[in-house]
Design an enzyme around this catalytic site. Structure first.
Site, mmCIF file in Angstrom:
data_model
loop_
_atom_site.group_PDB
_atom_site.id
_atom_site.type_symbol
_atom_site.label_atom_id
_atom_site.label_comp_id
_atom_site.label_asym_id
_atom_site.label_seq_id
_atom_site.Cartn_x
_atom_site.Cartn_y
_atom_site.Cartn_z
ATOM 1 N N LYS A 53 0.845 -1.204 0.000
ATOM 2 C CA LYS A 53 0.000 0.000 0.000
ATOM 3 C C LYS A 53 0.880 1.254 0.000
ATOM 4 O O LYS A 53 0.630 2.199 -0.742
ATOM 5 C CB LYS A 53 -0.946 -0.008 1.209
ATOM 6 N N GLN A 97 -4.859 -1.507 9.440
ATOM 7 C CA GLN A 97 -4.821 -2.833 8.822
ATOM 8 C C GLN A 97 -5.485 -3.863 9.742
ATOM 9 O O GLN A 97 -5.207 -3.921 10.933
ATOM 10 C CB GLN A 97 -3.360 -3.234 8.533
ATOM 11 N N ASP A 120 -11.126 3.108 3.862
ATOM 12 C CA ASP A 120 -11.387 1.668 3.780
ATOM 13 C C ASP A 120 -12.889 1.381 3.652
ATOM 14 O O ASP A 120 -13.280 0.275 3.289
ATOM 15 C CB ASP A 120 -10.874 0.984 5.057
HETATM 16 N N1 GUN Z 1 -7.308 -6.816 5.864
HETATM 17 C C1 GUN Z 1 -7.702 -7.557 4.800
HETATM 18 N N2 GUN Z 1 -8.239 -6.760 3.856
HETATM 19 C C2 GUN Z 1 -8.184 -5.502 4.341
HETATM 20 C C3 GUN Z 1 -8.581 -4.237 3.820
HETATM 21 O O1 GUN Z 1 -9.114 -4.088 2.714
HETATM 22 N N3 GUN Z 1 -8.340 -3.168 4.621
HETATM 23 C C4 GUN Z 1 -7.785 -3.303 5.857
HETATM 24 N N4 GUN Z 1 -7.610 -2.201 6.583
HETATM 25 N N5 GUN Z 1 -7.404 -4.449 6.360
HETATM 26 C C5 GUN Z 1 -7.613 -5.546 5.601
#
Ligand code: GUN
Length: 295
Positions: A53, A97, A120
């Site tokens: 990311k 996350q 998100d």
């Molecule tokens: N863990 C698995 N997929 C995601 C996501 O799209 N965003 C976040 N923040 N954590 C995740």
């Protein structure tokens, strides 16, 4: 007939190039979109997602504020980092996350994020707005799936979409997005899950299958009709001693067999995966535009 492969990497690159151009235009107005990233603990998969990311942000000119916290971080300490980012004008998007360590309550943390920075799309305010069809940040993987379908020329209006899996991150939101009374949606949606009796009975009726169960071979060739469109959201590690790292990634669909019946299918890797980060970048740029009254 062998299916046409939906190239998620290419679609993701197209969108990232569009975003790069938008970021360059914003820069001329002295606006630099910023993403705050928080990772608690050292889970290897989460670490690699977070690194990917941050790299993706850097590549298109988004500022990222990287916060890697120890697994012992308390909930209060984490909430303080979120609050600092809520109040930091350089930060347009906040990403915590998931999953979080067990001693931290995920719902409390997601609720603490300023909904205006919820890139998100996991805050209950964002989820509620999505459900009633109001403008909001859409969650990244479901939005990536909708974009993949649209950019591959798949007609969703009136189509029967069967979603397999009811997670908050993929199954429930993608089902919701596709049933909205909107362009790129308007589908008839069936949502199947672990308690569904005779999954194949439903998937055989599908014009579009979205497989997000988290299990390899959930969808086999006998469970699909000819000409179906298959979106495979699964990311499963299977042992593979021929690979240096000892494993390879497969999806939730028996790709080799199902592709012989499908019209279109996403591979794993290289299908939905590259779209998730791309839609996070999209939401961060959108948030920066909104914060500056451009939209
Ligand atoms: N863990 C698995 N997929 C995601 C996501 O799209 N965003 C976040 N923040 N954590 C995740």
């Amino acid at each position: 007939m062998s299916a046409e492969i939906i190239d998620g990497k290419q679609v993701a690159e197209d969108i990232r190039n569009e975003l790069k151009a938008t970021v360059a235009e914003l820069k001329e107005k002295d606006i630099v979109p910023g993403l705050g990233v928080i990772l608690v603990g050292a889970d290897p998969a989460s670490q690699s997602y977070v690194t990917a990311k941050e790299r993706a942000c850097e590549k298109i000119g988004i500022y990222s504020d990287d916060n890697r916290l120890s697994a012992e971080t308390t909930q209060d300490e984490l909430l303080q980092v979120v609050e600092r980012m809520n109040n930091d004008p350089k930060i347009n998007g906040i990403l915590v996350q998931l999953p979080l360590p067990k001693h931290i309550d995920e719902a409390t943390v997601l609720l603490a994020i300023n909904p205006d920075k919820d890139v998100d799309g996991f805050h209950p305010m964002s989820v509620g707005k999505m459900m009633i069809g109001e403008d909001t940040f859409l969650p990244c993987t479901p939005n990536g799936i909708v974009q993949l379908l649209a950019r591959s020329g798949v007609e969703t209006s009136g189509a029967h979409v069967v979603v397999v899996g009811r997670s908050n991150i993929v199954g429930k939101p993608v089902a919701n997005m596709l049933l909205q009374k909107k362009e790129g949606a308007n589908a008839t949606v069936t949502l199947c899950h672990t308690r569904t009796k005779d999954l194949g009975h439903f998937t055989r009726q599908a014009d579009i299958i979205i497989a997000a169960s988290g299990w390899p071979n959930t969808i086999t060739a006998d469970m699909v009709k000819e000409g179906v469109v298959v979106i495979d959201v699964g990311v499963n590690r299977v042992e593979d001693s021929s690979r240096e790292r000892g494993y390879r990634l497969i999806g939730d669909v028996d790709f080799d067999a199902v592709k012989e019946k499908a019209a279109l299918i996403t591979p794993v890797p290289g299908g939905v995966g590259p779209m998730t980060i791309t839609m996070l970048l999209f939401n961060t740029v959108l948030s920066a535009k909104r914060a500056n009254g451009i939209d």
